[in-house]
Motif scaffolding. Structure first.
Motif, PDB file in Angstrom:
ATOM      1  N   MET A 231      15.620  -8.218   3.479  1.00  0.00           N
ATOM      2  CA  MET A 231      14.924  -7.594   2.354  1.00  0.00           C
ATOM      3  C   MET A 231      13.455  -7.319   2.633  1.00  0.00           C
ATOM      4  O   MET A 231      12.753  -6.781   1.773  1.00  0.00           O
ATOM      5  CB  MET A 231      15.039  -8.491   1.111  1.00  0.00           C
ATOM      6  N   GLY A 232      12.972  -7.660   3.838  1.00  0.00           N
ATOM      7  CA  GLY A 232      11.557  -7.493   4.135  1.00  0.00           C
ATOM      8  C   GLY A 232      10.706  -8.450   3.315  1.00  0.00           C
ATOM      9  O   GLY A 232      11.143  -9.548   2.983  1.00  0.00           O
ATOM     10  N   TYR A 233       9.499  -8.019   2.972  1.00  0.00           N
ATOM     11  CA  TYR A 233       8.624  -8.920   2.217  1.00  0.00           C
ATOM     12  C   TYR A 233       9.174  -9.219   0.823  1.00  0.00           C
ATOM     13  O   TYR A 233       8.856 -10.246   0.216  1.00  0.00           O
ATOM     14  CB  TYR A 233       7.198  -8.373   2.141  1.00  0.00           C
ATOM     15  N   GLN A 234      10.042  -8.354   0.304  1.00  0.00           N
ATOM     16  CA  GLN A 234      10.677  -8.638  -0.987  1.00  0.00           C
ATOM     17  C   GLN A 234      11.533  -9.910  -0.908  1.00  0.00           C
ATOM     18  O   GLN A 234      11.662 -10.655  -1.885  1.00  0.00           O
ATOM     19  CB  GLN A 234      11.563  -7.455  -1.411  1.00  0.00           C
ATOM     20  N   GLY A 235      12.099 -10.170   0.251  1.00  0.00           N
ATOM     21  CA  GLY A 235      12.863 -11.397   0.444  1.00  0.00           C
ATOM     22  C   GLY A 235      11.992 -12.636   0.322  1.00  0.00           C
ATOM     23  O   GLY A 235      12.438 -13.679  -0.164  1.00  0.00           O
TER      24      GLY A 235
ATOM     25  N   GLN B  62      -3.283   1.693  -1.552  1.00  0.00           N
ATOM     26  CA  GLN B  62      -2.043   1.936  -2.283  1.00  0.00           C
ATOM     27  C   GLN B  62      -0.906   1.058  -1.785  1.00  0.00           C
ATOM     28  O   GLN B  62      -0.117   0.539  -2.576  1.00  0.00           O
ATOM     29  CB  GLN B  62      -1.645   3.419  -2.170  1.00  0.00           C
ATOM     30  N   ALA B  63      -0.808   0.868  -0.483  1.00  0.00           N
ATOM     31  CA  ALA B  63       0.244   0.006   0.064  1.00  0.00           C
ATOM     32  C   ALA B  63       0.060  -1.438  -0.395  1.00  0.00           C
ATOM     33  O   ALA B  63       1.041  -2.142  -0.693  1.00  0.00           O
ATOM     34  CB  ALA B  63       0.232   0.072   1.589  1.00  0.00           C
ATOM     35  N   VAL B  64      -1.185  -1.876  -0.465  1.00  0.00           N
ATOM     36  CA  VAL B  64      -1.480  -3.231  -0.942  1.00  0.00           C
ATOM     37  C   VAL B  64      -1.087  -3.365  -2.404  1.00  0.00           C
ATOM     38  O   VAL B  64      -0.468  -4.365  -2.816  1.00  0.00           O
ATOM     39  CB  VAL B  64      -2.978  -3.555  -0.756  1.00  0.00           C
ATOM     40  N   ILE B  65      -1.410  -2.373  -3.205  1.00  0.00           N
ATOM     41  CA  ILE B  65      -1.113  -2.410  -4.645  1.00  0.00           C
ATOM     42  C   ILE B  65       0.395  -2.439  -4.879  1.00  0.00           C
ATOM     43  O   ILE B  65       0.900  -3.198  -5.723  1.00  0.00           O
ATOM     44  CB  ILE B  65      -1.753  -1.196  -5.359  1.00  0.00           C
ATOM     45  N   GLU B  66       1.149  -1.641  -4.140  1.00  0.00           N
ATOM     46  CA  GLU B  66       2.600  -1.601  -4.317  1.00  0.00           C
ATOM     47  C   GLU B  66       3.244  -2.936  -3.962  1.00  0.00           C
ATOM     48  O   GLU B  66       4.096  -3.448  -4.707  1.00  0.00           O
ATOM     49  CB  GLU B  66       3.199  -0.480  -3.462  1.00  0.00           C
ATOM     50  N   ALA B  67       2.843  -3.520  -2.857  1.00  0.00           N
ATOM     51  CA  ALA B  67       3.424  -4.794  -2.430  1.00  0.00           C
ATOM     52  C   ALA B  67       3.037  -5.925  -3.380  1.00  0.00           C
ATOM     53  O   ALA B  67       3.865  -6.772  -3.749  1.00  0.00           O
ATOM     54  CB  ALA B  67       2.992  -5.130  -1.009  1.00  0.00           C
ATOM     55  N   GLY B  68       1.768  -5.951  -3.791  1.00  0.00           N
ATOM     56  CA  GLY B  68       1.318  -6.988  -4.715  1.00  0.00           C
ATOM     57  C   GLY B  68       1.968  -6.864  -6.077  1.00  0.00           C
ATOM     58  O   GLY B  68       2.313  -7.873  -6.707  1.00  0.00           O
ATOM     59  N   SER B  69       2.177  -5.634  -6.538  1.00  0.00           N
ATOM     60  CA  SER B  69       2.816  -5.414  -7.833  1.00  0.00           C
ATOM     61  C   SER B  69       4.250  -5.916  -7.830  1.00  0.00           C
ATOM     62  O   SER B  69       4.729  -6.487  -8.817  1.00  0.00           O
ATOM     63  CB  SER B  69       2.788  -3.919  -8.185  1.00  0.00           C
ATOM     64  N   SER B  70       4.948  -5.706  -6.727  1.00  0.00           N
ATOM     65  CA  SER B  70       6.336  -6.173  -6.655  1.00  0.00           C
ATOM     66  C   SER B  70       6.401  -7.699  -6.693  1.00  0.00           C
ATOM     67  O   SER B  70       7.345  -8.274  -7.246  1.00  0.00           O
ATOM     68  CB  SER B  70       7.006  -5.646  -5.385  1.00  0.00           C
ATOM     69  N   TYR B  71       5.393  -8.371  -6.131  1.00  0.00           N
ATOM     70  CA  TYR B  71       5.364  -9.837  -6.193  1.00  0.00           C
ATOM     71  C   TYR B  71       5.266 -10.309  -7.639  1.00  0.00           C
ATOM     72  O   TYR B  71       5.929 -11.272  -8.043  1.00  0.00           O
ATOM     73  CB  TYR B  71       4.169 -10.371  -5.394  1.00  0.00           C
ATOM     74  N   LEU B  72       4.442  -9.634  -8.444  1.00  0.00           N
ATOM     75  CA  LEU B  72       4.251 -10.046  -9.830  1.00  0.00           C
ATOM     76  C   LEU B  72       5.522  -9.869 -10.660  1.00  0.00           C
ATOM     77  O   LEU B  72       5.717 -10.582 -11.658  1.00  0.00           O
ATOM     78  CB  LEU B  72       3.095  -9.267 -10.461  1.00  0.00           C
ATOM     79  N   VAL B  73       6.392  -8.956 -10.267  1.00  0.00           N
ATOM     80  CA  VAL B  73       7.676  -8.827 -10.962  1.00  0.00           C
ATOM     81  C   VAL B  73       8.510 -10.093 -10.752  1.00  0.00           C
ATOM     82  O   VAL B  73       9.111 -10.638 -11.694  1.00  0.00           O
ATOM     83  CB  VAL B  73       8.442  -7.580 -10.469  1.00  0.00           C
TER      84      VAL B  73
ATOM     85  N   PRO C 183      -1.826  -7.285   7.946  1.00  0.00           N
ATOM     86  CA  PRO C 183      -2.944  -7.510   7.022  1.00  0.00           C
ATOM     87  C   PRO C 183      -2.755  -6.919   5.628  1.00  0.00           C
ATOM     88  O   PRO C 183      -3.248  -7.497   4.655  1.00  0.00           O
ATOM     89  CB  PRO C 183      -4.129  -6.840   7.734  1.00  0.00           C
ATOM     90  N   GLN C 184      -2.077  -5.769   5.505  1.00  0.00           N
ATOM     91  CA  GLN C 184      -1.923  -5.183   4.179  1.00  0.00           C
ATOM     92  C   GLN C 184      -1.046  -6.050   3.279  1.00  0.00           C
ATOM     93  O   GLN C 184      -1.368  -6.260   2.101  1.00  0.00           O
ATOM     94  CB  GLN C 184      -1.333  -3.774   4.299  1.00  0.00           C
ATOM     95  N   ILE C 185       0.044  -6.586   3.796  1.00  0.00           N
ATOM     96  CA  ILE C 185       0.899  -7.470   3.001  1.00  0.00           C
ATOM     97  C   ILE C 185       0.187  -8.796   2.758  1.00  0.00           C
ATOM     98  O   ILE C 185       0.322  -9.402   1.685  1.00  0.00           O
ATOM     99  CB  ILE C 185       2.250  -7.695   3.702  1.00  0.00           C
ATOM    100  N   MET C 186      -0.603  -9.246   3.731  1.00  0.00           N
ATOM    101  CA  MET C 186      -1.419 -10.446   3.519  1.00  0.00           C
ATOM    102  C   MET C 186      -2.379 -10.251   2.350  1.00  0.00           C
ATOM    103  O   MET C 186      -2.538 -11.134   1.494  1.00  0.00           O
ATOM    104  CB  MET C 186      -2.213 -10.773   4.784  1.00  0.00           C
ATOM    105  N   ALA C 187      -3.035  -9.089   2.317  1.00  0.00           N
ATOM    106  CA  ALA C 187      -3.967  -8.794   1.230  1.00  0.00           C
ATOM    107  C   ALA C 187      -3.234  -8.706  -0.108  1.00  0.00           C
ATOM    108  O   ALA C 187      -3.732  -9.193  -1.135  1.00  0.00           O
ATOM    109  CB  ALA C 187      -4.707  -7.487   1.509  1.00  0.00           C
TER     110      ALA C 187
END
Length: 488
Positions: A423-427, A362-373, A279-283
């Motif tokens: 690469m996990g969700y970064q992949g 915080q985990a949601v913010i970090e994952a979402g921020s990496s997507y925007l890169v 759910p956190q990566i989904m969010a």
């Protein structure tokens, strides 16, 4: 008010035509974002995940509406450019009636299949109940989504991009007010944001219908004054639904619709990969994609303008002007891609933090921020892709767009299977860039080949003596003419 896109400076014409659509898309994304902001901050990240998870599937229905309306845009735009107002009126009525009927069938099927569809994308058990509620309410109001998309497409084909903007502004205000009322005052949770969206779409649909009806009546009066026709408005309207016209619109719409289905299928598959990370990566994905959608819809606004521009100019036999429109469309799209892509990188953490607060934020913010890169690379490829597709679709070369849409899905799926374990969700974020890039290169290659010049739906009625109907010189006619011969 209709507008002729076959005259004037191409760059200025496209930009001025696109700006109202751009503002409209911003308003549309704004009220979509408010849905997520409200549930993320006042209900929780499970609710945010549910809205995002449901959106993945409800997007499929919206994509079908867009695909169907694309066929009407091409048909109406080319006949409007050719000066055939009779075909324009027939197409408006025929496409609208069919769109309403089709949406009602799809709505019923969607409500019945909600649970299997959510299971298909591996929806976590904690998110399933809220996802079901959101989807069922949204799908019950699907007729308004289809009606608004079709009527907006008609306005754009007639050169009017301002009226759809006005409807979206009203819908956005209604949606935001109802979001806050239903969630904060009535404590309705995800059901409240879904209901607010349906009501807002209903308002925009009714407004579009009323104003388009007035515009059609005005066109009819103008034609009666021109040719002395004595047909009564009621009789004329009754005769507007034409199966032959419906067939031509469907012929153009099917490839565009299949392309949208391919895009939707790809989104569903990617949502399945995202859901496997919890759910956190989904969010995080739900929040980040809202901002990517702003970038995409900004560039899409230019593409839609290029499509309408190309359609009218293909109808007017001005292919050199279509090429000029492509160049200007590409320059404007690249500008938006660079500016918005850079802004997404620089402001990534504050942007994602708007959607979530409290435990696990915080985990949601970090994952979402990496997507925007990763979104910066995607935005550049979007500019290349949508500029070329604008010309291809406006010219009627919709089958090729469909083919590369499906090919892009295969590329994304293959990349996701290879990269996500490593690469996990970064992949998965990298997969998005790869998919956009592959599709952009194919579309650009097709445009450069020039094969789209022979795809105009009015091409079969072009005069062989190279003269326009008013006796003017034919401009930029393609070297090879094929297509459908329309009756007078």
């Amino acid at each position: 008010m209709t507008k002729n896109l076959t005259a004037g400076r191409p760059g200025k014409t496209i930009l001025f035509f696109a700006v109202p659509m751009l503002l409209g898309n911003i308003f549309q994304q704004l009220y979509n974002m408010v849905d997520s902001v409200v549930v993320g901050n006042f209900v929780g990240f499970d609710a945010l995940a549910a809205v995002g998870n449901s959106f993945t599937i409800t997007f499929c229905a919206t994509a079908l509406a867009f695909g169907l309306s694309s066929g009407a845009t091409i048909y109406i735009g080319q006949h409007f450019g050719a000066g055939n107002s009779r075909k324009v009126r027939q197409a408006v009525v025929t496409s609208t009636v069919f769109s309403i009927a089709f949406s009602l069938v799809l709505s019923l099927a969607g409500v019945l299949l909600c649970r299997p569809l959510l299971a298909l994308v591996r929806t976590p058990a904690s998110v399933m109940p809220m996802s079901l509620v959101y989807m069922r309410i949204y799908l019950l109001g699907l007729v308004f989504t289809f009606t608004y998309n079709m009527l907006s497409a008609v306005f754009r084909a007639l050169g009017d991009s301002k009226m759809p903007l006005a409807f979206l502004v009203v819908a956005s205000v209604v949606n935001i007010v109802l979001d806050l009322l239903f969630v904060l005052a009535f404590d309705m949770g995800v059901a409240g944001v879904a209901l607010a969206t349906v009501i807002a779409q209903a308002v925009s649909s009714v407004l579009a219908f009323v104003f388009l009806k007035k515009q059609l009546r005005q066109m009819e009066r103008q034609e009666q004054q021109k040719d002395g026709s004595q047909l009564q408005p009621t009789e004329t309207l009754a005769r507007q639904f034409q199966l032959s016209v419906l067939w031509e619109i469907i012929r153009l719409a099917v490839p565009a619709t299949l392309q949208q289905i391919a895009i939707s299928g790809g989104i569903i598959i990617m949502q399945g990969f995202v859901n496997s990370f919890g759910p956190q990566i989904m969010a995080a994905y739900t929040a980040a994609i809202k901002f990517e959608n702003i970038i995409m819809m900004s560039i899409t606004s230019i593409s839609i303008a290029v499509t309408a521009f190309a359609a009218q100019n293909m109808g007017a036999r001005q292919t050199e002007r279509v090429r000029s429109g492509y160049r200007w469309g590409l320059l404007i799209s690249l500008f938006f891609a660079l500016v918005l892509g850079a802004a997404a990188i620089l402001l990534r953490e504050p942007l994602i933090s708007l959607f979530i607060s409290g435990q696990g934020a915080q985990a949601v913010i970090e994952a979402g921020s990496s997507y925007l890169v990763w979104t910066f690379g995607s935005s550049l490829f979007m500019a290349l892709l949508f500029s070329a597709e604008g010309v291809l679709k406006g010219a009627g070369d919709v089958t090729f767009c469909m083919v590369i849409g499906f090919a892009s899905i295969l590329v994304k799926v293959a990349a996701a299977y290879v990269l996500s374990p490593r690469m996990g969700y970064q992949g998965l974020w990298a997969t998005m860039v790869i998919g956009w890039g592959a599709e952009a290169l194919c579309a650009t290659g097709r445009y450069l080949s020039g094969r789209w010049k022979s795809k105009g739906v009015t091409a079969g009625s072009w005069p062989k003596d190279g003269q326009l109907p008013d006796g003017g010189a034919q401009k930029g006619a393609p070297d090879e003419v094929t297509g459908v011969t329309e009756d007078a």
